[in-house]
Design a protein around this motif. Structure first.
Motif, PDB file in Angstrom:
ATOM      1  N   ARG A   6       0.855  -1.188   0.000  1.00 44.92           N
ATOM      2  CA  ARG A   6       0.000   0.000   0.000  1.00 44.92           C
ATOM      3  C   ARG A   6       0.890   1.236   0.000  1.00 44.92           C
ATOM      4  O   ARG A   6       1.973   1.236   0.584  1.00 44.92           O
ATOM      5  CB  ARG A   6      -0.911   0.046   1.234  1.00 44.92           C
ATOM      6  N   ARG A 123      -6.908 -12.808   1.090  1.00 48.92           N
ATOM      7  CA  ARG A 123      -7.937 -11.752   1.051  1.00 48.92           C
ATOM      8  C   ARG A 123      -8.001 -10.996   2.381  1.00 48.92           C
ATOM      9  O   ARG A 123      -8.159  -9.782   2.418  1.00 48.92           O
ATOM     10  CB  ARG A 123      -9.296 -12.344   0.717  1.00 48.92           C
ATOM     11  N   GLU A 126      -5.156  -8.608   2.597  1.00 50.60           N
ATOM     12  CA  GLU A 126      -5.435  -7.449   1.730  1.00 50.60           C
ATOM     13  C   GLU A 126      -6.347  -6.461   2.453  1.00 50.60           C
ATOM     14  O   GLU A 126      -6.150  -5.254   2.379  1.00 50.60           O
ATOM     15  CB  GLU A 126      -6.068  -7.895   0.409  1.00 50.60           C
ATOM     16  N   ARG A 127      -7.346  -6.980   3.172  1.00 46.24           N
ATOM     17  CA  ARG A 127      -8.252  -6.120   3.935  1.00 46.24           C
ATOM     18  C   ARG A 127      -7.483  -5.354   5.011  1.00 46.24           C
ATOM     19  O   ARG A 127      -7.684  -4.155   5.199  1.00 46.24           O
ATOM     20  CB  ARG A 127      -9.371  -6.949   4.573  1.00 46.24           C
ATOM     21  N   ASP A 130      -5.670  -2.558   3.465  1.00 46.18           N
ATOM     22  CA  ASP A 130      -6.571  -1.427   3.216  1.00 46.18           C
ATOM     23  C   ASP A 130      -6.766  -0.602   4.491  1.00 46.18           C
ATOM     24  O   ASP A 130      -6.775   0.630   4.448  1.00 46.18           O
ATOM     25  CB  ASP A 130      -7.931  -1.913   2.710  1.00 46.18           C
ATOM     26  N   GLU A 131      -6.897  -1.272   5.628  1.00 49.09           N
ATOM     27  CA  GLU A 131      -7.089  -0.563   6.897  1.00 49.09           C
ATOM     28  C   GLU A 131      -5.875   0.287   7.251  1.00 49.09           C
ATOM     29  O   GLU A 131      -6.017   1.388   7.799  1.00 49.09           O
ATOM     30  CB  GLU A 131      -7.376  -1.553   8.034  1.00 49.09           C
ATOM     31  N   THR A 133      -4.075   2.008   5.386  1.00 49.17           N
ATOM     32  CA  THR A 133      -4.086   3.302   4.687  1.00 49.17           C
ATOM     33  C   THR A 133      -4.857   4.357   5.474  1.00 49.17           C
ATOM     34  O   THR A 133      -4.706   5.546   5.216  1.00 49.17           O
ATOM     35  CB  THR A 133      -4.659   3.180   3.263  1.00 49.17           C
ATOM     36  N   THR A 134      -5.652   3.935   6.429  1.00 53.16           N
ATOM     37  CA  THR A 134      -6.358   4.858   7.315  1.00 53.16           C
ATOM     38  C   THR A 134      -5.690   4.945   8.682  1.00 53.16           C
ATOM     39  O   THR A 134      -5.495   6.037   9.222  1.00 53.16           O
ATOM     40  CB  THR A 134      -7.830   4.400   7.506  1.00 53.16           C
TER      41      THR A 134
END
Length: 145
Positions: A6, A123, A126-127, A130-131, A133-134
């Motif tokens: 990311r 998967r 990957e989740r 994504d977290e 990035t916040t």
């Protein structure tokens, strides 16, 4: 083996961002899976520094020992080891327009029978990517803002 990458930006000077993220104890603030992370040893954080990390993943806790392998003005590399996995968190930093761009690359290699689960777990990792990035920009802002 699972790989997750990311890229994100934070509006703070690169040297301060690296200094904050170099202390892996702060992973409790930016890594969604980290339950606790305590430094082993004392002194200045640098190459060779180690941490005891407890991670919760899919309802199960795993204890890892992390080590800071690379600490340069534009890169941090941490390696983690447990009974079931070996991990690498590789963070590289570049200056952006009034910001620092962070490229986060995680590699997870499961050992033994756990390796059979890698395709199924991809998967979920990957989740978590994504977290980050916040959660990572929020943790940096709270520490440096």
């Amino acid at each position: 083996m699972i790989r997750v990458t990311r890229t994100l930006a934070v509006p703070y000077p690169q040297a301060k961002v690296i200094a904050y993220l170099a202390d892996f104890a702060h992973a409790v603030d930016w890594d969604p899976g980290t339950v606790s992370c305590e430094r082993l040893g004392e002194g200045t954080v640098g190459e060779g520094s180690r941490w005891h990390n407890v991670t919760e993943f899919r309802g199960r806790r795993t204890e890892l020992t992390y080590r800071l392998d690379t600490y340069t003005p534009d890169r941090l590399v941490f390696s983690g080891v447990s009974q079931t996995a070996e991990t690498t968190d590789d963070l590289s930093f570049t200056p952006g327009a009034g910001s620092t761009v962070i490229t986060y690359h995680a590699t997870i290699r499961f050992k033994g029978l756990s390796a059979l689960a890698s395709p199924v777990l991809h998967r979920e990792f990957e989740r978590l990517g994504d977290e980050i990035t916040t959660t990572m920009p929020r943790a940096v802002a709270q520490a440096l803002g």
